[in-house]
Each structure stands twice: as C-alpha cells, then as structure tokens.
Design an enzyme around this catalytic site. Structure first.
Site, PDB file in Angstrom:
ATOM      1  N   GLU A 259      90.845  28.008  66.717  1.00 14.92           N
ATOM      2  CA  GLU A 259      91.561  27.824  67.973  1.00 14.92           C
ATOM      3  C   GLU A 259      92.398  26.493  67.487  1.00 14.92           C
ATOM      4  OE1 GLU A 259      90.227  29.260  72.095  1.00 14.92           O
ATOM      5  OE2 GLU A 259      89.037  27.566  71.214  1.00 14.92           O
TER       6      GLU A 259
ATOM      7  N   HIS B 210      69.906  39.650  54.864  1.00 14.95           N
ATOM      8  CA  HIS B 210      69.580  40.906  54.940  1.00 14.95           C
ATOM      9  C   HIS B 210      70.622  42.094  55.089  1.00 14.95           C
ATOM     10  CE1 HIS B 210      65.220  40.201  55.295  1.00 14.95           C
ATOM     11  NE2 HIS B 210      65.485  39.010  55.720  1.00 14.95           N
TER      12      HIS B 210
ATOM     13  N   LYS C 135      97.776  36.488  77.568  1.00 15.05           N
ATOM     14  CA  LYS C 135      97.988  36.420  79.027  1.00 15.05           C
ATOM     15  C   LYS C 135      99.085  36.928  79.808  1.00 15.05           C
ATOM     16  CE  LYS C 135      94.516  32.610  79.178  1.00 15.05           C
ATOM     17  NZ  LYS C 135      94.556  31.184  79.372  1.00 15.05           N
TER      18      LYS C 135
END
Lengths: 329, 329
Positions: free
Chosen positions: A217, A233, A324
């Site tokens: 950001e 793993h 948005k």
C-alpha cells in the site's frame, strides 16, 4: 540510495512519525465503547487496514476467544452471546456494514469504531456504542487510533490490562523511532527492484503480514508473507527458481522456538544459495504487542521509502480508488 | 507447449491420475480411528501436505468446532475434552510429534494417521487408534488417503455424513479427470516464465492455497495466494508495479457472493491494465469439498506440467531434503 521527499505531497511522513501519539487519543475515544455483559466470545469485523486491530488482538491475547471476520455476512458459529467489534476507518466498508447489520438482526451486542460514514449513522440509529477516531488520513495509517479504541472495548468485555499494554507500546515505539527511521531506509534500499517477502514465527504472524501490506500500500509493490515452521514444508521449494527476483526479510524474536531459530538460519542459507538476498531483523520489544508494532512502524516507513525510491507519492492508492468507483457503478 | 514426460523418473503422473482411487482406501484404513466420546472440539496437527486434510475439513464443515495447528506445542485453549487428529505422512514430522506428545500429557483423546515412522510407534506405545496409509509416495500426493482417513475420525467424533461426501468426491473427480488433464497443461503453459498467483473466495480458501503449494512443490516455482474480498483492500495496490511478472488464476464458484463475483471481474480488468495475464477458471462441483478437490487435481497436474516445462523432474523436493539434513545435524 536517494529518497526524494518532495514526492510526499500529502505529508505522509509526518503522519507516520506521529504514529506513537495515536494510541492515547484512541484510548480516549475508546472510552465510549461500553459493553453491558461479558460476552461468550468476541468477533471483529473489518477489512484491510481496519482488520488489523483484530488480527493484532488475536495474536496478542491467544487465550481469549476472539476471531476476525473479513467478509460479507456473519462468521459461522456466532450467537447473540457474542460481541461484535465493527471497525471501518471510512465507516463505509460494505462488507463490514453487511456484517454489522446481520449481527444486529441476530441480537448480538455491538460496538463500532470509525471516523464517520454509514457505520456512524448505523450506530447512532441503533443506540450502538461508537468510538469516533480522527478523520482525514487512511485506514492503514490510523492503526494506532483504531487498535487503542478496540483495546478499550476488549477491556469492557472482560480482558484485563489491555490499556496498560497499549500505553507501554506507545512509549516503546516513540523511543525506537529514530533508529527505526534509518533502518526503514536500509530496508527500502535492500529490497529495491525486488519483490519483498516477509517471514516470522507463527505466534507473531501479524508482524509479517502487516509488513507485506505496507509494501503493497505504501510502496505500491507486490509483496508476500509466510510463517515458520509451516513455510519450510512447502513454500521453500518454490524458490528453486526465480529466487533472484526476491528479497527476504526474516523477522526474528528472542522468544522464537529454538527449532524455529535453527530453521530460519538454515533457510536463509538455502535462499542465498539460490540467489535471493536476505535481511535479518530483530523485532525489538518485550512482548508480542511491542514486537508487532515495532514491525508496523518499521515497515510503514520502509514502504514509504520504497515508493520514493520508485519516484512515486506513497499516499494515494489509485488501484483501490479505481476498484471502488467501478464497484459503485 | 511441449512437455517432456521422460523427465518424470518416478512415475508421478501415474500417481496423480490414480488420485481418485485413494479415497476408498483411505476410508478403509480410517475405520481404525475409534473415538470413545464426542469431543468438545477437534484439532488437527500436521505440517505441509499433512496439514491439508485439516484445512479442507475446516473449510467444508464451517459449523463444526475445528482448527488446524501447524507448529510445535499445543494450540491455545485446548483441554482434555478435545480430540487431536495427528497427521504426518512420513510419521516423522517433528512439530506434529511434539504436539501429539503434549496432547498425550494433557490427557486429550488422540487418533493418528501416518504411513509409519515415529508417529506409528507413538500410537502403538500409547494405545492410540492408528490409520496406516500406504507408504512410498509424498505427503502432498497422499492427500486422498489422508483426507479420507481423517473423514472417518470426524464421523467417529460425531460429524455425520462425511464418508458419503468423500465417496462422492472420488466419483466426481474421476469423471472430471480427462478434461482436467488437458486444462492443467493449459494452466502450465499460461503461467510459464511468470509467478502464478491464485485467488478465490474466502469460503473456498484451501482451493487457492493448495494450488499455490502445488506450483511450489510440483512445479518448483514461487507462487502465492489470497482471497476475495480481503485482497481487494491491500494486496491489489501492490500490483501497481511488476504486474507483468505475474500470472493470475481467478478460481470462481457459482456460489460466490454476488459482490465477490463483481469484485473479481473488476480486479481482473485492473490487473490486465497493469500488464498482468489472467486465467479465469470455474471450480466445478456441487459443494465446497468437490470444488476444493477439483482444484487439487487440476493444480497438482498443472504443477507437474510446470516442472516439465522448465525441464525438471516434478517429484523430488531437493530444498526440503537439504533443509531436513541440516536440521538433523
């Protein structure tokens, strides 16, 4: 490396350096968050920067029954004995409003934290305790306000000693700030032109995740995170190829499990063999909350300097704004 | 794109194509997992490929009280009313053994799933119900065995109807297999020379995470994952820069929230504007379990073809072997 601070049109650096002062103000507005009875459990609703107070609370109070919902609707297994802490910096986050509306219909006790918007109206309309945090910055850099306000709600819900820990955090990171500022520049320089990847122990996971978000950001660069021992793993073997495109930050704590310490040390060497670059960092602080907020301040600033290094203003998040406006159509 | 199958020295493709047959065998060995009384909650312990059965169970039975521990020690808030399902394909995973040992000391009921090793000895020594899954493959490609064995433990713990859903999954992915195989080649070709990033809805999160792991472990390439709507609130803006280095897979489901569908559609366009390439995929299946295993089969094969595309044998995980031998020193 040169950082051209004239790119910072909105005075973001001043906001970041003022970060330690947010906590006291947040505790003050958080006094409004009255909880009538001790809830069975606490669930936070929030997205992005406004989900971080819940994430940090979950990591710092692992024995408490708490969770964070980052979606529309209600999480599973919620009943009207459970307290919702709804957090939305703008007050207009549609997922959080949707969750709060459904929690109200179910009959849950609710408290809300926002700077205004629909969540404030919702709280006023329904007699819901509301903490008004200061307006005009951005959710990701309002974390001190929001976390401290939530701390008051947690105390009201029966988790004791949260405010004191918050005040200690404020003092601690204020003291660390000068050293952190120069370290942040080094982090931005070390990861320049690479993809930053953040690793820490499972217990401290928000320290790595929030750092990743700060690179995304503030820095406007891709960044990823994972935890030890799990990443050993599976993710590890992925760096067989393209390791040279990445810069790793290993975030250590003196309280890490001895085997996790050894795993980090070995993994560091394996990554370097494959051509990756690595920075080892000690997360300073005497408990999880201090270590996580040390990481917050460090990487919020590292993200800021990363944007400057690429010749970009660190404040705007243009892709989110574009999203948005397309969502509103 | 050409895939040189002669690189597959261990016959991994045959193991992957036999995957749907693992479920029936897993249910059979899972019959050994007797649980004396209905537990308060169920917690899985497992790492890497052996954590996936727990992750999938949590996602598919969201109303049940279940969690997955991927670390040393015990998770917080565990009491002796809680059932531990300990899973380690090799039977020698140190984190899982450590957790099982501590659960035994606390007095928890325990059942165990492994192909042998120390976990088998631990079970025999302590009279713990044990499901012996077939030896000789690798944890990540033994998921059908391990998940089906765990399904029997969940039924024994009072979660009804799990076996039937598992049998339906086996039939479903067997039917989809021919189409999936060619789709997997397309996925490997589309993401070649890029970093694959997998996105899906929050509900189906193991579908994206396991796909990422398949690229890491089978393909030996870096790969990352995230969920909607949360990724819209922070990760998105990171692709302001370097988007051209990434290939995105958007994993859709007909049951996705309407706003999540819209978010994915808009995000796809924003990523493409920045120079990323994107593949949209429908996760077939009529419930979460089918959709997740559809993703497992598809991306296990896509990871396999990715390794071949880079001229590499998909079976060995050399970096993990190097780590293990350094840890043993």
């Amino acid at each position: 490396m040169e950082f051209d601070e004239s790119l910072d049109k909105k005075g973001m650096k001043a906001i970041l350096l003022d970060f330690p002062n947010q906590f006291a103000k947040g505790l003050e507005v958080g006094n409004a968050l009255v909880v009538a009875a001790k809830p069975r459990k606490v669930f936070f609703a929030g997205m992005g920067g406004s989900a971080l107070p819940g994430d940090i609370a979950v990591a710092c109070f692992p024995a408490a029954s708490m969770s964070v919902h980052k979606d529309y609707g209600l999480p599973n297994g919620i009943s009207k004995q459970d307290l919702l802490i709804a957090v939305s910096y703008s007050g207009n986050t549609e997922e959080t409003i949707d969750c709060a509306q459904q929690a109200l219909e179910l009959g849950c006790p609710i408290v809300a934290v926002a700077s205004g918007g629909k969540l404030k109206e919702f709280a006023e309309r329904n007699g819901i305790p509301f903490a008004a945090v200061p307006k005009g910055i951005q959710p990701r850099i309002a974390l001190g306000y929001q976390f401290a306000a939530c701390a008051k709600a947690l105390e009201a819900a029966g988790i004791s000693g949260v405010s004191n820990k918050v005040l200690e955090v404020a003092l601690f990171i204020e003291k660390e700030k000068p050293a952190v500022e120069s370290l942040a520049q080094q982090c931005a320089a070390a990861s320049f032109d690479k993809i930053p990847v953040l690793y820490c122990s499972t217990e401290l996971w928000p320290a790595a995740r929030i750092a990743k978000i700060a690179f995304n950001e503030n820095g406007k660069v891709p960044s990823f995170w994972n935890v030890f021992p799990e990443s050993n793993h599976n993710e590890l073997v992925g760096f067989t190829r393209f390791a040279e495109k990445f810069h790793f930050f290993f975030l250590h704590s003196t309280d890490d499990h001895p085997r996790v310490k050894k795993r980090m040390q070995i993994t560091r060497a394996l990554m370097q063999e494959k051509g990756a670059t690595v920075t080892d960092l000690e997360l300073k602080g005497s408990n999880s909350m201090q270590r996580i907020f040390y990481s917050v301040l460090l990487f919020m600033l590292a993200g800021y300097y990363t944007a400057l290094a690429y010749g970009q203003d660190p404040f705007p998040v243009q892709m989110v704004e574009n999203l948005k406006s397309a969502l509103d159509k």
